[in-house]
Design an enzyme around this catalytic site. Structure first.
Site, PDB file in Angstrom:
ATOM      1  N   LYS A 287       2.298  -3.726   6.862  1.00  0.00           N
ATOM      2  CA  LYS A 287       2.273  -3.221   6.044  1.00  0.00           C
ATOM      3  C   LYS A 287       3.757  -3.089   5.425  1.00  0.00           C
ATOM      4  CE  LYS A 287       0.133  -4.562   2.973  1.00  0.00           C
ATOM      5  NZ  LYS A 287      -0.332  -5.469   2.386  1.00  0.00           N
TER       6      LYS A 287
ATOM      7  N   THR B  96       0.923  -1.066  -0.521  1.00  0.00           N
ATOM      8  CA  THR B  96      -0.201  -0.169  -0.016  1.00  0.00           C
ATOM      9  C   THR B  96       1.083   1.279   0.148  1.00  0.00           C
ATOM     10  OG1 THR B  96      -1.273   1.014   1.454  1.00  0.00           O
ATOM     11  CG2 THR B  96       0.530  -0.198   2.756  1.00  0.00           C
ATOM     12  N   ASP B  97       0.380   2.994  -0.343  1.00  0.00           N
ATOM     13  CA  ASP B  97       0.891   3.712  -0.174  1.00  0.00           C
ATOM     14  C   ASP B  97       1.321   4.527   0.837  1.00  0.00           C
ATOM     15  OD1 ASP B  97      -1.604   4.799  -0.053  1.00  0.00           O
ATOM     16  OD2 ASP B  97      -1.744   5.760  -1.435  1.00  0.00           O
ATOM     17  N   GLU B  98       0.457   3.452   2.354  1.00  0.00           N
ATOM     18  CA  GLU B  98       0.292   4.044   2.917  1.00  0.00           C
ATOM     19  C   GLU B  98       1.336   4.283   4.416  1.00  0.00           C
ATOM     20  OE1 GLU B  98      -3.032   3.851   5.250  1.00  0.00           O
ATOM     21  OE2 GLU B  98      -4.948   3.453   4.050  1.00  0.00           O
TER      22      GLU B  98
ATOM     23  N   TYR C  74      -1.803  -0.456  10.622  1.00  0.00           N
ATOM     24  CA  TYR C  74      -1.643  -0.902   9.249  1.00  0.00           C
ATOM     25  C   TYR C  74      -0.741  -0.824   8.932  1.00  0.00           C
ATOM     26  CZ  TYR C  74      -3.768  -1.618   4.783  1.00  0.00           C
ATOM     27  OH  TYR C  74      -3.951  -1.536   3.109  1.00  0.00           O
TER      28      TYR C  74
END
Ligand code: NAD
Ligand code: DAU
Length: 352
Positions: free
Chosen positions: A162, A132-134, A158
């Site tokens: 990741k 993810t970009d997060e 989260y």
């Protein structure tokens, strides 16, 4: 050439689109969908392809190393597309341990099982990790874009989980030579998304005349990509991406939450035949999400320049398709909100 590809998390939102694409586009591949069927896994997402001869579903937990070893042995897996994860930021704030277990230790089990099964023979093998970009943290409003070299700076449990899994994947390449590839994608939207996420939640709430809880002032910005465009990118990168590389995937399509919510409200009202503005009054500003990242924006020009991928849908078209899909598939939504879907599929499958 026949191949056996393991897709993890294939009963979830993005995974179901990836499974559908691979099963229909590659009749010569055997596609094994491994999913635990957590609250987010729903085999109704795959009803249209479940009878295909090249498709197999296995219920299993990526955290169970012995089960993952057995899976690789039984199906002689030669490619992995790993999507299984806990994916919802709000849940990670309430229960970070489940996120560490599934996203970090689950990914590690899968890496270990792949490494042992392939045993140094990397020819024709690939472990593709979906991220993810997060993991890159938050951008200022005028703060440019995330690129593949942006330093990791996760803020939520989260995104921390990741980020950790991404590091393990790269470490397995650097340490053992496992042929990996990693992609970091922005917010997906489209059919079959679990109605805890903003877009399906709000469409369903409008239908039931329930409040639309906008966090904070609704000023946070996300970059939205239609899920089938993500699935196309995954197909391309699985086949053509360079080993050990990272590719960012995004829509070049930034929206402030409040503006996006107004588009959803207008679209749902129009398609339901409500007078314009009917559902505006459902918008309710609520306490902000803890640690809410201000802005995400992806620069996916590497993927465009090296592999020729671009998003195919304009956002207006994508949102229209999405709203229509949820309105036309109310039994799908209702079986989730009533909880009926969980018992139905869980009773059908034993764990590996
Ligand atoms: P989702 O929550 O809809 O689906 C996750 C799937 O994983 C479910 O089917 C669930 O049953 C399965 N799963 C969970 N724990 C498991 C376990 N221990 N063993 C086996 N299966 C398990 O998620 P999604 O939105 O489709 O996201 C898929 C992947 O893409 C995730 O890795 C997520 O981090 C990543 N991603 C999502 C987005 C997005 O916008 N949704 C964007 C970028 C990246
Ligand atoms: O950026 C990629 C990520 O996008 C993925 O890695 C995650 O798996 C996926 O869930 C998604 O994370 P977000 O937190 O951005 O998605 P969500 O739909 O939960 O929220 C989108 C934005 O809307 C975010 O700024 C929070 C806000 N929001 C969300 C909900 C559920 C609200 O204002 N109200 C809500 O009720």
């Amino acid at each position: 050439m026949k191949r056996t590809i393991l897709i993890t998390g294939g009963a979830g939102f993005i995974g179901s689109h990836v499974v559908r694409l691979f099963v229909t586009k590659y009749p010569d591949y055997r596609i094994v969908n491994l999913d635990k069927l957590t609250y987010a896994g729903n085999l109704a997402n795959l009803r249209d392809i479940e009878e295909r001869p090249n498709y197999t579903f296995v219920r299993g937990d990526i955290c169970d190393l012995e089960a993952m070893r057995e899976l690789f042995r039984r199906y002689d897996i030669d490619g992995v597309i790993h999507l299984a994860a806990e994916s919802h930021v709000d849940r990670s704030i309430k229960d970070p341990f489940t996120f560490a277990r599934t996203n970090v230790l689950g990914t590690l089990s899968l890496l270990q099982a792949a490494r042992e099964h392939w045993n140094g023979d990397w020819e024709g093998k690939r472990f593709y990790h979906i991220s993810t970009d997060e993991v890159y943290g938050a951008l200022e409003m005028d703060g440019g874009f995330f690129t593949e070299t942006t330093r990791y700076d996760p803020h939520s449990p989260y995104s921390a989980s990741k980020a950790s899994s991404d590091h393990f994947v790269r470490a397995f390449h650097d340490t053992y030579g496992l042929p990996v590839v990693v992609t970091n994608c922005s917010n997906n939207y489209g059919p079959y998304q679990f109605p805890e996420k903003l877009i399906p939640l709000f469409i369903n709430n409008i239908r039931h005349r329930k409040p639309l809880p906008v966090y904070g002032k609704g000023e946070n910005v996300r970059d939205w990509l239609y899920v089938e465009d993500h699935a196309r990118a995954i197909d391309l990168i699985f086949h053509k991406g360079k080993t050990a590389e990272t590719y960012n995937i995004g829509g070049f399509n930034e929206w402030r939450n409040i503006d996006l919510v107004r588009v959803i409200v207008r679209t749902v009202d129009r398609l339901l035949g409500n007078p314009e503005g009917t559902s505006e009054k459902l918008i309710t500003f609520v306490t902000d999400r803890a640690g809410h990242d201000l802005r995400y924006a992806i620069d996916s020009s590497k993927l465009k320049n090296e592999l020729g991928w671009e998003p195919s849908l304009q956002f207006e078209e994508g949102i229209e398709k999405t709203v229509r899909w949820y309105l036309d598939n109310q039994p799908w939504m209702d079986s989730i909100t009533s909880g009926e879907y969980e018992d139905y599929y869980r009773k059908m499958y034993e764990f590996l």
